[in-house]
Design a protein around this motif. Sequence first.
Motif, PDB file in Angstrom:
ATOM      1  N   ASN A  66       0.820  -1.078  -0.209  1.00 57.08           N
ATOM      2  CA  ASN A  66       0.170  -0.054  -0.250  1.00 57.08           C
ATOM      3  C   ASN A  66       1.132   1.259  -0.189  1.00 57.08           C
ATOM      4  O   ASN A  66       0.652   2.422   0.875  1.00 57.08           O
ATOM      5  N   GLY A  67       1.255   1.511  -0.637  1.00 57.00           N
ATOM      6  CA  GLY A  67       2.740   2.700  -0.823  1.00 57.00           C
ATOM      7  C   GLY A  67       3.950   2.403  -0.778  1.00 57.00           C
ATOM      8  O   GLY A  67       4.391   0.501   0.058  1.00 57.00           O
ATOM      9  N   LYS A  68       5.191   2.068  -1.054  1.00 59.81           N
ATOM     10  CA  LYS A  68       6.020   2.651  -0.577  1.00 59.81           C
ATOM     11  C   LYS A  68       6.769   2.910   0.596  1.00 59.81           C
ATOM     12  O   LYS A  68       6.595   3.489   1.539  1.00 59.81           O
ATOM     13  N   SER A  69       8.062   1.677   1.399  1.00 57.67           N
ATOM     14  CA  SER A  69       7.899   1.344   2.578  1.00 57.67           C
ATOM     15  C   SER A  69       9.698   0.853   2.156  1.00 57.67           C
ATOM     16  O   SER A  69       9.766   0.344   1.749  1.00 57.67           O
ATOM     17  N   THR A  70      10.718   1.484   3.805  1.00 56.89           N
ATOM     18  CA  THR A  70      12.397   0.744   3.352  1.00 56.89           C
ATOM     19  C   THR A  70      11.966   0.616   5.193  1.00 56.89           C
ATOM     20  O   THR A  70      11.635   1.050   6.003  1.00 56.89           O
ATOM     21  N   VAL A  71      12.434  -0.458   5.864  1.00 52.06           N
ATOM     22  CA  VAL A  71      13.248  -0.707   6.364  1.00 52.06           C
ATOM     23  C   VAL A  71      14.594  -0.635   6.734  1.00 52.06           C
ATOM     24  O   VAL A  71      15.142  -1.485   5.697  1.00 52.06           O
ATOM     25  N   GLY A  72      15.170  -0.173   7.895  1.00 55.03           N
ATOM     26  CA  GLY A  72      16.374  -0.599   7.842  1.00 55.03           C
ATOM     27  C   GLY A  72      17.281  -0.275   9.328  1.00 55.03           C
ATOM     28  O   GLY A  72      17.048  -0.140  10.258  1.00 55.03           O
ATOM     29  N   VAL A  73      19.009  -0.129   8.901  1.00 54.05           N
ATOM     30  CA  VAL A  73      20.128   0.404  10.166  1.00 54.05           C
ATOM     31  C   VAL A  73      20.963   1.250   9.419  1.00 54.05           C
ATOM     32  O   VAL A  73      21.329   1.096   8.749  1.00 54.05           O
ATOM     33  N   ILE A  74      21.251   1.891  10.160  1.00 55.60           N
ATOM     34  CA  ILE A  74      22.101   3.016   9.976  1.00 55.60           C
ATOM     35  C   ILE A  74      23.382   2.510  10.965  1.00 55.60           C
ATOM     36  O   ILE A  74      23.442   3.372  12.336  1.00 55.60           O
ATOM     37  N   ALA A  75      24.261   2.641  11.003  1.00 55.59           N
ATOM     38  CA  ALA A  75      25.262   2.994  11.740  1.00 55.59           C
ATOM     39  C   ALA A  75      25.760   4.018  12.636  1.00 55.59           C
ATOM     40  O   ALA A  75      25.580   5.376  11.975  1.00 55.59           O
ATOM     41  N   PRO A  76      26.648   4.291  12.782  1.00 54.95           N
ATOM     42  CA  PRO A  76      27.295   5.319  13.958  1.00 54.95           C
ATOM     43  C   PRO A  76      27.460   5.982  12.620  1.00 54.95           C
ATOM     44  O   PRO A  76      28.542   5.553  11.674  1.00 54.95           O
ATOM     45  N   GLY A  77      27.514   7.243  12.636  1.00 57.49           N
ATOM     46  CA  GLY A  77      27.845   8.539  11.943  1.00 57.49           C
ATOM     47  C   GLY A  77      27.576   9.307  10.998  1.00 57.49           C
ATOM     48  O   GLY A  77      26.302   9.870  11.984  1.00 57.49           O
ATOM     49  N   GLU A  78      27.496  10.283  10.037  1.00 57.36           N
ATOM     50  CA  GLU A  78      27.636  11.675  10.363  1.00 57.36           C
ATOM     51  C   GLU A  78      27.064  11.374   8.426  1.00 57.36           C
ATOM     52  O   GLU A  78      27.896  10.801   8.054  1.00 57.36           O
ATOM     53  N   TYR A  79      26.044  12.054   8.394  1.00 52.86           N
ATOM     54  CA  TYR A  79      25.498  11.243   6.741  1.00 52.86           C
ATOM     55  C   TYR A  79      24.220  12.609   6.198  1.00 52.86           C
ATOM     56  O   TYR A  79      23.713  13.167   7.644  1.00 52.86           O
ATOM     57  N   GLU A  80      23.942  12.792   4.615  1.00 51.50           N
ATOM     58  CA  GLU A  80      23.149  13.805   4.557  1.00 51.50           C
ATOM     59  C   GLU A  80      22.360  12.930   3.589  1.00 51.50           C
ATOM     60  O   GLU A  80      22.747  11.645   2.086  1.00 51.50           O
ATOM     61  N   PHE A  81      21.187  12.844   3.584  1.00 48.71           N
ATOM     62  CA  PHE A  81      20.137  11.924   2.419  1.00 48.71           C
ATOM     63  C   PHE A  81      19.202  12.738   1.463  1.00 48.71           C
ATOM     64  O   PHE A  81      18.957  14.308   2.351  1.00 48.71           O
ATOM     65  N   GLY A  82      19.177  12.379   0.808  1.00 51.50           N
ATOM     66  CA  GLY A  82      18.381  14.088  -0.042  1.00 51.50           C
ATOM     67  C   GLY A  82      16.726  12.654  -0.472  1.00 51.50           C
ATOM     68  O   GLY A  82      17.457  11.693  -0.277  1.00 51.50           O
ATOM     69  N   THR A  83      15.740  13.660  -0.599  1.00 50.05           N
ATOM     70  CA  THR A  83      14.880  13.209  -0.717  1.00 50.05           C
ATOM     71  C   THR A  83      14.222  13.381  -2.270  1.00 50.05           C
ATOM     72  O   THR A  83      14.657  14.136  -2.754  1.00 50.05           O
ATOM     73  N   SER A  84      13.336  12.570  -2.719  1.00 46.07           N
ATOM     74  CA  SER A  84      12.920  12.825  -4.556  1.00 46.07           C
ATOM     75  C   SER A  84      11.309  13.046  -4.098  1.00 46.07           C
ATOM     76  O   SER A  84      10.371  13.159  -5.348  1.00 46.07           O
ATOM     77  N   THR A  85      10.190  12.446  -2.904  1.00 46.90           N
ATOM     78  CA  THR A  85       9.191  12.058  -2.286  1.00 46.90           C
ATOM     79  C   THR A  85       9.183  12.296  -0.965  1.00 46.90           C
ATOM     80  O   THR A  85      10.268  12.553  -0.082  1.00 46.90           O
ATOM     81  N   HIS A  86       7.649  12.731  -0.283  1.00 46.19           N
ATOM     82  CA  HIS A  86       7.487  12.811   0.848  1.00 46.19           C
ATOM     83  C   HIS A  86       8.315  11.661   1.852  1.00 46.19           C
ATOM     84  O   HIS A  86       7.547  10.426   1.238  1.00 46.19           O
TER      85      HIS A  86
END
Length: 93
Positions: free
Chosen positions: A20-40
């Motif tokens: 019923n829509g796109k989803s992700t489940v995940g894990v982020i390791a310690p650090g600093e990151y910048e993510f871009g978005t294409s959708t809300h």
Amino acid sequence: MIALNEYFDGAVKSLGYNNNGKSTVGVIAPGEYEFGTSTHEVMYIVEGEMQVWLPGEDVWKTYETGAQFEVEADSSFKVKVTVHVAYHCKYGL
């Protein structure tokens, strides 16, 4: 179909799926990151804690287990993680 996503040399990994829509489940390791978005996006913190700098904000905000935040389409956000963080992200809501 389940898709494996890997970013930042394997420091961020997720499984993508449609239910019923796109989803992700995940894990982020310690650090600093910048993510871009294409959708809300709506990001739910399943376990752990992260500091987030959202578009239009002028300070870092801490999100812990059970919290959520939203990011508009076509923008970017930064995160600082000191312990592994598990998350669930829903797209295009």
